[in-house]
Design an enzyme around this catalytic site. Structure first.
Site, PDB file in Angstrom:
ATOM      1  N   PHE A  48       0.816  -1.208   0.000  1.00  0.00           N
ATOM      2  CA  PHE A  48       0.000   0.000   0.000  1.00  0.00           C
ATOM      3  C   PHE A  48       0.861   1.274   0.000  1.00  0.00           C
ATOM      4  CE2 PHE A  48       0.502  -1.069   4.511  1.00  0.00           C
ATOM      5  CZ  PHE A  48       0.932   0.121   5.072  1.00  0.00           C
ATOM      6  N   TYR A  61      -4.392   2.957  11.574  1.00  0.00           N
ATOM      7  CA  TYR A  61      -5.396   3.914  11.115  1.00  0.00           C
ATOM      8  C   TYR A  61      -6.803   3.578  11.618  1.00  0.00           C
ATOM      9  CZ  TYR A  61      -1.629   5.744   8.279  1.00  0.00           C
ATOM     10  OH  TYR A  61      -0.438   6.304   7.867  1.00  0.00           O
ATOM     11  N   PHE A 118       5.090  -3.626   8.071  1.00  0.00           N
ATOM     12  CA  PHE A 118       6.148  -2.731   7.589  1.00  0.00           C
ATOM     13  C   PHE A 118       7.497  -3.459   7.631  1.00  0.00           C
ATOM     14  CE2 PHE A 118       2.943   0.237   9.122  1.00  0.00           C
ATOM     15  CZ  PHE A 118       2.918   1.184   8.124  1.00  0.00           C
TER      16      PHE A 118
END
Length: 557
Positions: A55, A101, A118
């Site tokens: 993303f 988020y 990540f």
């Protein structure tokens, strides 16, 4: 922090995560610093979902991410996951939705309640309170002076980012970086990092961004907010106000005279740069460098540096570039703006106006008779250069040296030094080259060499005037031919002539030109009188030299 290992798919779903999962899958062996809350950091990352779909990626944007960690400027999971990282450390981070988020997500990019994965590599860490980090890697034992503000420096460097990525190197350009220190020509960190260095010193200098290129970076090679690491070798430095620096390495105890402007100096030298690189040597050519000093024939620094030297002195002369070859350097051996070091050994020097220097070592008592021009002398001698190099010695032969003074048979300086001597007297003579063998030298004698003679007069015989082979002590006989013609046959052969001359010498009526071979002198006299070379002298042929000289005067008149 929850420091766990990423679960492999085979382990099953661990259920909802309460905190960030951190996998430190690469930790460098050396970790000088870990990211702490409030530190500025730079890092690269790839962001994916659980299924591997990407993303976001800093790599795709071609720029690292820079920011402050632990103060809420990042999502909470990233803020936590980056703390404690070392430069070049790599981590996998799993960020649960409530630390990412949340239930809102990011429209069109991250769906609600998404767990984020990540892959992060830390590239740089610094803090606004950081100072310059200087590590001395090596330093010469001898360091008489260190870099100060306003000095001009020449140095080599390798420049890298904190993660080791190289961005520049003077070595790749094949030349040093040359600049002034403390005048704003360098980034602040380098200006500070070079202070206090010795020529030949190596340093590692770590510069935080606010002392380097800051938020803007530099071109494409230095990112914004990048710490810089310089490995520096200081080649040399000087100040534009510098003069010649002298170091007297060895000065002879006996120094009767020092060189001044106008003197001609012969010296050996090794010429090096400040880092010890040899650029020239007279020793390699096996020949001294010979020149006048103070007259502009050599670089100004050497003109100054040779003032006041003694014969035999070893001196180090350090010359700044503005008194040497300046910004342009010389050839491919002396770079522009290079400081030069000459290690000099002075062999000898003289002035074109110098006379023979005479030192009487021993003079016998009751010395009433001394040598004059045209005298025949026997003497012993040792000849050497002023540095002690032995050249010649009469003691190497069976007999002393023999010469008629003023007959141009020896160098002018030795001839002068043998005048006014008593038998048994000993002298030391210092003969400058213009009274010796000159600029060209002679076999075994270097050009422009000052010579040192130790002479001892063994014996002397009174000479005759120039051009004469025999002189009368009084008036010659009125009937010279008749007395010389012993058998009265009207001709004088060589035997009669020789017998007559020897009789005059034996009776003290006259004397021959002094020589080691009197027979040859008499034979030369006979040959001069036997004008038609028929083996005998006739009355018309026999003439005194004084009469011959008078006839020549009349002819000229």
């Amino acid at each position: 922090l929850l420091l766990g290992v990423l679960g492999a798919p085979a382990l099953g779903d661990p259920g909802p995560l309460e905190d960030v999962v951190i996998d430190r899958y690469y930790i460098p062996k050396i970790c000088l610093r870990e990211a702490q809350m409030g530190d500025f950091i730079r890092y690269h990352y790839n962001g994916t979902f659980k299924d591997g779909k990407k993303f976001d990626s800093s790599y795709d944007r071609g720029a690292t991410v820079a920011g402050v960690v632990g103060v809420g400027r990042l999502i909470t999971g990233m803020d936590r996951g980056l703390q404690g990282m070392c430069v070049n450390e790599r981590r996998h981070l799993i960020v649960p939705p409530h630390l990412g988020y949340g239930s809102i997500g990011v429209a069109g990019l991250i769906p609600p309640d998404a767990t984020l994965y990540f892959d992060v590599v830390m590239l740089d860490i610094w803090n606004k309170n950081d100072k310059l980090q200087i590590t001395t890697l090596s330093k010469p034992e001898r360091c008489n002076r260190t870099v100060e503000n306003s000095d001009f420096v020449r140095y080599h460097y390798n420049g890298t980012l904190l993660d080791g990525t190289p961005f520049d190197s003077s070595y790749s350009k094949g030349s040093t970086y040359d600049t002034y220190v403390g005048t704003g020509w360098l980034i602040k960190g380098m200006d500070q990092g070079l202070l206090g260095m010795c020529a030949g010193e190596k340093r590692s200098i770590i510069i935080p961004p606010f002392l380097a290129y800051g938020e803007k970076g530099y071109g494409t090679v230095i990112p914004p907010q990048a710490s810089l690491v310089f490995s520096v070798l200081l080649v040399d430095f000087h100040n534009p106000k510098d003069g010649v620096s002298l170091e007297h390495l060895e000065v002879p105890e006996s120094c009767k005279r020092r060189a001044v402007t106008g003197d001609f100096v012969r010296y050996h030298y090794n010429g090096t740069l400040m880092d010890g690189t040899l650029f020239d040597s007279s020793y390699s050519r096996n020949q001294t460098y010979n020149t006048y000093i103070g007259k502009g024939y050599i670089i100004p620094g050497m003109d100054q540096g040779l003032q006041g030297v003694c014969v035999g002195e070893h001196r180090r002369v350090v010359i700044p570039p503005h008194l040497a070859y300046g910004e342009n350097g010389a050839g491919d051996k002396i770079p522009g703006s290079a400081v030069l070091i000459f290690d000099v050994h002075v062999i000898d020097f003289h002035n074109p106006a110098d006379p023979v220097e005479i030192e009487t070592v021993f003079r016998p008592e009751g010395c009433n008779v001394t040598t004059r021009d045209r005298d025949f002398v026997r003497y012993h001698y040792n000849c050497s250069l002023l540095d002690g190099t032995r050249l010649f010695s009469s003691h190497d032969y069976e007999k002393p040296q023999e010469v008629t003074l003023g007959a141009n048979k020896v160098i002018e300086g030795l001839n002068s030094g043998l005048l006014d001597m008593c038998a048994g007297e000993r002298r030391v003579l210092i003969v400058p080259p213009h009274l010796g063998h000159g600029e060209s030298g002679a076999r075994g004698v270097p050009g422009s060499a000052v010579l040192r003679f130790e002479v001892e007069l063994i014996s002397m015989e009174e000479g005759v005037p120039e051009g004469y082979l025999f002189i009368w002590h009084g008036e010659p006989p009125a009937s010279l031919y008749e007395q010389m013609d012993l058998n009265k046959d009207g001709g004088i052969p060589a035997e009669e002539f020789s017998t007559f001359i020897k009789t005059q010498v034996a009776e003290g009526k006259g004397r021959l030109m002094p020589s080691s071979d009197p027979e040859k002198v008499i034979a030369d006299m006979f040959r001069n009188q036997d004008r038609n070379q028929d083996g005998k002298i006739t009355p018309d042929e026999l003439k005194l030299k004084s009469d011959e000289d008078q006839e020549k005067i009349h002819e000229e008149l």
